[in-house]
Write an enzyme that holds these catalytic residues in place. Sequence first.
Site, PDB file in Angstrom:
ATOM      1  N   ASP A   1       6.562 -13.515   7.168  1.00 25.16           N
ATOM      2  CA  ASP A   1       7.378 -14.531   6.491  1.00 25.16           C
ATOM      3  C   ASP A   1       8.056 -13.992   5.241  1.00 25.16           C
ATOM      4  O   ASP A   1       9.097 -14.497   4.840  1.00 25.16           O
ATOM      5  CB  ASP A   1       6.598 -15.818   6.209  1.00 25.16           C
ATOM      6  CG  ASP A   1       5.306 -15.592   5.456  1.00 25.16           C
ATOM      7  OD1 ASP A   1       4.930 -14.430   5.253  1.00 25.16           O
ATOM      8  OD2 ASP A   1       4.675 -16.591   5.073  1.00 25.16           O
TER       9      ASP A   1
HETATM   10  C1  LAN Z   1      -1.489 -13.556   0.507  1.00 24.50           C
HETATM   11  C2  LAN Z   1      -0.365 -13.915  -0.356  1.00 24.50           C
HETATM   12  C3  LAN Z   1       0.906 -14.245   0.350  1.00 24.50           C
HETATM   13  C4  LAN Z   1       0.662 -14.835   1.715  1.00 24.50           C
HETATM   14  C5  LAN Z   1       1.889 -15.571   2.287  1.00 24.50           C
HETATM   15  C6  LAN Z   1       3.140 -14.725   2.335  1.00 24.50           C
HETATM   16  C7  LAN Z   1       2.200 -16.797   1.418  1.00 24.50           C
HETATM   17  C8  LAN Z   1       1.533 -16.062   3.685  1.00 24.50           C
HETATM   18  O1  LAN Z   1       2.552 -16.870   4.195  1.00 24.50           O
HETATM   19  C9  LAN Z   1       1.109 -14.915   4.560  1.00 24.50           C
HETATM   20  C10 LAN Z   1      -0.150 -14.233   3.997  1.00 24.50           C
HETATM   21  C11 LAN Z   1       0.005 -13.729   2.555  1.00 24.50           C
HETATM   22  C12 LAN Z   1       0.771 -12.421   2.596  1.00 24.50           C
HETATM   23  C13 LAN Z   1      -1.339 -13.438   1.895  1.00 24.50           C
HETATM   24  C14 LAN Z   1      -2.479 -12.924   2.680  1.00 24.50           C
HETATM   25  C15 LAN Z   1      -3.847 -12.834   1.982  1.00 24.50           C
HETATM   26  C16 LAN Z   1      -3.744 -12.459   0.505  1.00 24.50           C
HETATM   27  C17 LAN Z   1      -3.129 -11.078   0.398  1.00 24.50           C
HETATM   28  C18 LAN Z   1      -2.841 -13.510  -0.149  1.00 24.50           C
HETATM   29  C19 LAN Z   1      -3.362 -14.928  -0.042  1.00 24.50           C
HETATM   30  C20 LAN Z   1      -2.962 -13.135  -1.613  1.00 24.50           C
HETATM   31  C21 LAN Z   1      -4.435 -12.663  -1.784  1.00 24.50           C
HETATM   32  C22 LAN Z   1      -5.015 -12.505  -0.366  1.00 24.50           C
HETATM   33  C23 LAN Z   1      -5.989 -11.320  -0.265  1.00 24.50           C
HETATM   34  C24 LAN Z   1      -6.692 -11.382   1.070  1.00 24.50           C
HETATM   35  C25 LAN Z   1      -6.982 -11.364  -1.418  1.00 24.50           C
HETATM   36  C26 LAN Z   1      -8.126 -10.412  -1.297  1.00 24.50           C
HETATM   37  C27 LAN Z   1      -9.306 -11.096  -0.743  1.00 24.50           C
HETATM   38  C28 LAN Z   1      -9.853 -10.896   0.469  1.00 24.50           C
HETATM   39  C29 LAN Z   1     -10.718 -11.904   1.061  1.00 24.50           C
HETATM   40  C30 LAN Z   1      -9.613  -9.685   1.245  1.00 24.50           C
END
Ligand code: LAN
Length: 761
Positions: free
Chosen positions: A482
């Site tokens: 996305d």
């Molecule tokens: C994110 C941030 C952005 C998010 C969107 C783009 C909003 C979504 O539509 C797709 C998934 C994504 C890229 C995403 C995946 C997981 C993330 C990277 C996070 C929520 C920000 C932090 C998280 C990450 C997994 C944090 C570390 C913790 C773990 C449990 C591994």
Amino acid sequence: VNGHANGSTKPSEKTVDSRTDPERWRLRNERGVQTWHYLHSDEEVKQWPMTIADRHYLGLDTGLPQLPAARTPLQASENGLNYYSKLQLEPGNWGCEYGGPMFLLPGFIVTLYVTDMPLTQSEQTEIVRYIFNMQNLGSKNGGDGGWGLHVEGDSTVFGTAMNYTALRLLGVSPDDPCMRKARGCLYDLGGALNGPHWAKFWLALLGVMNWEVVNPVPPELWLLPDWTPISPWRWWIHMRMIFLPMSFVWSKRWVYPKADTDPLIRQLRQELFMQPHDEIAWSRYRNAISPADNYNPKSWLLNLINYFLVLIWVPYLRFDWLIGRAERWCWKLIQMEDANSDYADLAPVNSPMNLLACYIEEGPDTHSVRRHRERLQEFLWLGKDGMMANGTNGVQNWDTAFTIQAMFEAGFATKPEHHQTLLMAVEFLEDQQFLEHPVGYEKSPVYSDPPTAETSPEHGYRHVRKGAWGFSNRAQGYTVSDCTAEALKSTLMLQTLTDPNDSTQSLFPMVIPEHRLKWAADILLTMQNKSGACSSYEPTRGSERLELLNAAEVFGRIMVEYDYPECTTACVTTLHRFRQLFPDYRANEIRRFIDTAVQWIRTNQRDDGSWYGSWGICFTYAGMFAVESLCTQGETHANSEHLRRACAFFLHRQNQDGGWGESYKSCETAKWCPHPDGSQVVQTAWVIIALVCAQYPDKEPIARAVKLLMQRQQPNGEWLQEGIEGVFNKSCMISYPNYKFIFPIQALGMYAKRFGDADVE
Ligand code: LAN
């Protein structure tokens, strides 16, 4: 009680006396690589003036003027934009804090402690301040003195044991009254032995726990042939990229070398447990976990496997040659991950772990360790409550793309006074597009052009990326479905605009040339699942049954990629726009993509008319996206049963004051839970966008919502921070402080376009 200017919500009532001078902090932003710096000399302060954005992030007075009071929705939208556009950073993007999770900083602090690479004094002071500010004290989350999984959550062992440890490693005394309170909370939860797997992992390598308490993390799994259904390359990328360095460190049972002589570690061994440290029978506590942490209990299968590993595999079958092979292959993959992201790594969990793996394998003061150390800085963010670890190394591309779209939808893209803002924004996106595939891809057996979703060990099982965008910046290097879509869509919006006075003239130059727009579309075409839907970083590679191996206890739905209405919609709406511009480019594939994706959106709607959101809270977020998908097919409230049900779902939940407010508990329980503080600006804006998009015929309820947004706006055009906006893995919340600007600006503008811009009394 809500936070003032920025993301972190509801600081606790303890006032932390020790802090640095906020006027001396500056955000540096080099092509989207963001780091915070503390200026010691007055000379530096003079040469590097503070920006309005710096002041905004730190909750200082921005000095931005009062604006003429908005009487109409469009005026309110423009006032909001007037404030928000002053926050644009030099490279063209918007920055913001990205806090929420409370388990990230401790991993950093432990890693830097055991590798003896401390943070600066000013950073340490601000981190201590942040952690104390997030402590559950007074009226905050029960006030028991602990910390939760995230800033708005009730105390858990994970949050409490890890943040307590971090504070101690940063020099806080165990006799501080808040630390006593924290220990009390920890003991009420059963002590650190009741922590989840990840807490045990960190505390074991720190030398506070014994490795026997950690359930096995065998790197041998990486030696399974790729066709095996449980092969790690099939897992959700975050899980496999954390499992990778974790298994490497576990395999070596590495412990901080000075643990036995370091007085601080010896004290922690007393403070974190309810029983004398040397009497603990570690292996008996492998599965001990407090109910507060056990959001996703381990499956019977995983428990069985763990018994097998502990009783048979590790003592009798893990031969040295096998260990050697597994560790060598893991090390290779760790190096690929580092090379593919220039040591930034995927996220702030695997980043410090990879640093540690490099430290163990190559030793201190090597290039890999130094570069890791430098790049860790990009995760640290200073907010009004202190310094936190962001969930990624920023939100640059994401917020910038949404900002462009909001301005476009609200009709500001054709106004000369906003031209420069938009031009800089799209130039930023241009600079951040990935122009090369991951290292090794061109030589791998699955190479093809245009690319496919196929992957192979030669490039670390990475997904292709030429033409894609990531969530934060180019330097991080990870395709997200996305993020690619939203960046491409916003670029298309601007680059297809013509001058309202002369339709032969484009308003914006072709900042991103045609072939690169097509690369981006190529990437989107690799992202679709068999179901028709899209996932986050890659199409789904493994079965949902892999969830049986979810060892993290604190998160749900983490083992594989799932189908998400948000990501699916981003791809649908973007390809829909793309094919209007390039009707002949891969036309059949794009048509098939859109048709099957929208069909999936329809089937994913729940009986009550809603969609469950995975990345924002929750039904209001996903509902907005899903409705947008259906609208690309010409569906409206008048002709679509799906949209009528979607609108009804929202209207039944509208508050008296005209807004919508949904608690993060919706994400945990998958049922609508009203927000305890009532209507929220961001969620209200999401619903307005959905209703306008669906052409809901009755203006009255939407007008009431618009009025709420206008009432909440401050005289300088800004909106104040309310509850947390985002989520991941069902249980952990994360903040998106720019949403309170982006979505109200868009919603007010869209409303004015549809219903006219009359005075709101
Ligand atoms: C994110 C941030 C952005 C998010 C969107 C783009 C909003 C979504 O539509 C797709 C998934 C994504 C890229 C995403 C995946 C997981 C993330 C990277 C996070 C929520 C920000 C932090 C998280 C990450 C997994 C944090 C570390 C913790 C773990 C449990 C591994």
